[in-house]
Motif scaffolding. Structure first.
Motif, PDB file in Angstrom:
ATOM      1  N   PHE A 110       0.832  -1.203   0.000  1.00 22.07           N
ATOM      2  CA  PHE A 110       0.000   0.000   0.000  1.00 22.07           C
ATOM      3  C   PHE A 110       0.865   1.251   0.000  1.00 22.07           C
ATOM      4  O   PHE A 110       0.578   2.219  -0.693  1.00 22.07           O
ATOM      5  N   THR A 111       1.929   1.233   0.791  1.00 26.78           N
ATOM      6  CA  THR A 111       2.849   2.368   0.850  1.00 26.78           C
ATOM      7  C   THR A 111       3.430   2.643  -0.528  1.00 26.78           C
ATOM      8  O   THR A 111       3.439   3.782  -0.997  1.00 26.78           O
ATOM      9  N   ALA A 112       3.914   1.609  -1.185  1.00 24.40           N
ATOM     10  CA  ALA A 112       4.510   1.763  -2.514  1.00 24.40           C
ATOM     11  C   ALA A 112       3.482   2.286  -3.514  1.00 24.40           C
ATOM     12  O   ALA A 112       3.788   3.162  -4.326  1.00 24.40           O
ATOM     13  N   SER A 113       2.278   1.769  -3.446  1.00 29.07           N
ATOM     14  CA  SER A 113       1.229   2.209  -4.359  1.00 29.07           C
ATOM     15  C   SER A 113       0.902   3.689  -4.166  1.00 29.07           C
ATOM     16  O   SER A 113       0.762   4.437  -5.132  1.00 29.07           O
ATOM     17  N   ILE A 114       0.797   4.111  -2.924  1.00 32.76           N
ATOM     18  CA  ILE A 114       0.495   5.518  -2.634  1.00 32.76           C
ATOM     19  C   ILE A 114       1.617   6.417  -3.138  1.00 32.76           C
ATOM     20  O   ILE A 114       1.369   7.474  -3.729  1.00 32.76           O
ATOM     21  N   LEU A 115       2.861   6.006  -2.910  1.00 33.36           N
ATOM     22  CA  LEU A 115       3.997   6.817  -3.346  1.00 33.36           C
ATOM     23  C   LEU A 115       4.041   6.958  -4.865  1.00 33.36           C
ATOM     24  O   LEU A 115       4.229   8.057  -5.389  1.00 33.36           O
ATOM     25  N   VAL A 116       3.863   5.849  -5.575  1.00 35.89           N
ATOM     26  CA  VAL A 116       3.919   5.895  -7.034  1.00 35.89           C
ATOM     27  C   VAL A 116       2.715   6.648  -7.602  1.00 35.89           C
ATOM     28  O   VAL A 116       2.854   7.440  -8.535  1.00 35.89           O
ATOM     29  N   ALA A 117       1.549   6.423  -7.038  1.00 33.70           N
ATOM     30  CA  ALA A 117       0.352   7.134  -7.506  1.00 33.70           C
ATOM     31  C   ALA A 117       0.482   8.636  -7.284  1.00 33.70           C
ATOM     32  O   ALA A 117      -0.085   9.431  -8.041  1.00 33.70           O
ATOM     33  N   GLY A 118       1.240   9.021  -6.273  1.00 34.71           N
ATOM     34  CA  GLY A 118       1.457  10.439  -6.000  1.00 34.71           C
ATOM     35  C   GLY A 118       2.505  11.079  -6.894  1.00 34.71           C
ATOM     36  O   GLY A 118       2.735  12.274  -6.814  1.00 34.71           O
ATOM     37  N   GLY A 119       3.170  10.284  -7.717  1.00 32.92           N
ATOM     38  CA  GLY A 119       4.124  10.835  -8.664  1.00 32.92           C
ATOM     39  C   GLY A 119       5.582  10.585  -8.349  1.00 32.92           C
ATOM     40  O   GLY A 119       6.464  11.067  -9.053  1.00 32.92           O
ATOM     41  N   THR A 120       5.879   9.831  -7.310  1.00 26.79           N
ATOM     42  CA  THR A 120       7.266   9.525  -6.962  1.00 26.79           C
ATOM     43  C   THR A 120       7.832   8.534  -7.976  1.00 26.79           C
ATOM     44  O   THR A 120       7.139   7.642  -8.444  1.00 26.79           O
ATOM     45  N   SER A 121       9.104   8.682  -8.289  1.00 32.53           N
ATOM     46  CA  SER A 121       9.780   7.815  -9.254  1.00 32.53           C
ATOM     47  C   SER A 121       9.706   6.350  -8.826  1.00 32.53           C
ATOM     48  O   SER A 121       9.901   6.029  -7.648  1.00 32.53           O
ATOM     49  N   ARG A 122       9.462   5.475  -9.795  1.00 32.33           N
ATOM     50  CA  ARG A 122       9.390   4.036  -9.503  1.00 32.33           C
ATOM     51  C   ARG A 122      10.697   3.529  -8.901  1.00 32.33           C
ATOM     52  O   ARG A 122      10.686   2.753  -7.950  1.00 32.33           O
ATOM     53  N   ARG A 123      11.811   3.956  -9.466  1.00 30.19           N
ATOM     54  CA  ARG A 123      13.113   3.489  -8.987  1.00 30.19           C
ATOM     55  C   ARG A 123      13.360   3.925  -7.547  1.00 30.19           C
ATOM     56  O   ARG A 123      13.879   3.160  -6.740  1.00 30.19           O
ATOM     57  N   TRP A 124      12.997   5.156  -7.224  1.00 37.16           N
ATOM     58  CA  TRP A 124      13.198   5.683  -5.877  1.00 37.16           C
ATOM     59  C   TRP A 124      12.332   4.908  -4.878  1.00 37.16           C
ATOM     60  O   TRP A 124      12.792   4.548  -3.796  1.00 37.16           O
TER      61      TRP A 124
END
Length: 186
Positions: free
Chosen positions: A142-156
């Motif tokens: 869930f954390t990863a999904s929220i971060l990526v959905a918010g625009g954070t780089s996939r690699r980061w």
């Protein structure tokens, strides 16, 4: 033999019925499940009698594989949504003959306590802190999904989720192994 030792012994006998080469894969599957993650996978492996290092590695790999899959799917979904919104905005601008913006007018649902706690940590500590502290509030997927959905780089996101998974799985494996060895005496 006390009841805890008997329970551990019975669980080890149960896991012993599974071929040895399949046991790490079972741990990987268990660790891929949200809310179980690497910590529960390591617990299953260590209590089941597997080498703690093997149990930790298998659990961490299973958890990271599911996080990577979630990041990939969320990233593609975000790209599709942003492309669609951009296309609608361009169509609206072309239809009105000016520069119109597309405003989403849907009512926001109230956010859960875990999501609000996660957002506070993200604002305070950034992606590294949210990734490491996030599992205290919500699962890593869930954390990863929220971060990526918010625009954070996939690699980061994958880098810091990997660090968090290794950290939490190692801590839980050491604690479980210590408890079984020192407290239970197994």
């Amino acid at each position: 033999m006390n009841p805890t030792q008997e329970l551990v012994h019975n669980f080890q006998e149960l896991l012993g019925q599974v071929p040895e080469f399949l046991q790490p894969f079972i741990l990987m599957l268990a660790a891929a499940v949200p809310f179980l993650e690497g910590e529960a996978g390591a617990l299953i492996g260590v209590v089941g009698g597997l080498n703690p290092v093997l149990a930790a590695v298998a659990a961490a790999l299973g958890n990271f594989a599911s996080v990577a899959l979630v990041v990939l799917i969320t990233s593609r979904a975000r790209t599709a949504v942003t492309n669609r919104v951009d296309a609608r905005a361009e169509a609206a601008a072309a239809a009105t003959g000016g520069t119109a913006t597309l405003v989403a007018a849907r009512a926001a649902k109230p956010e859960s306590k875990g999501r609000l706690r996660f957002k506070r940590w993200l604002l305070r500590f950034g992606v590294p802190g949210a990734s490491i502290l996030g599992p205290l509030a919500i699962p890593t997927q869930f954390t990863a999904s929220i971060l990526v959905a918010g625009g954070t780089s996939r690699r980061w996101v994958l880098l810091w989720q990997g660090v968090a998974i290794i950290l939490w799985t190692t801590i839980s494996t050491v604690l479980i192994w210590s408890a079984l060895t020192l407290v239970v005496g197994v």
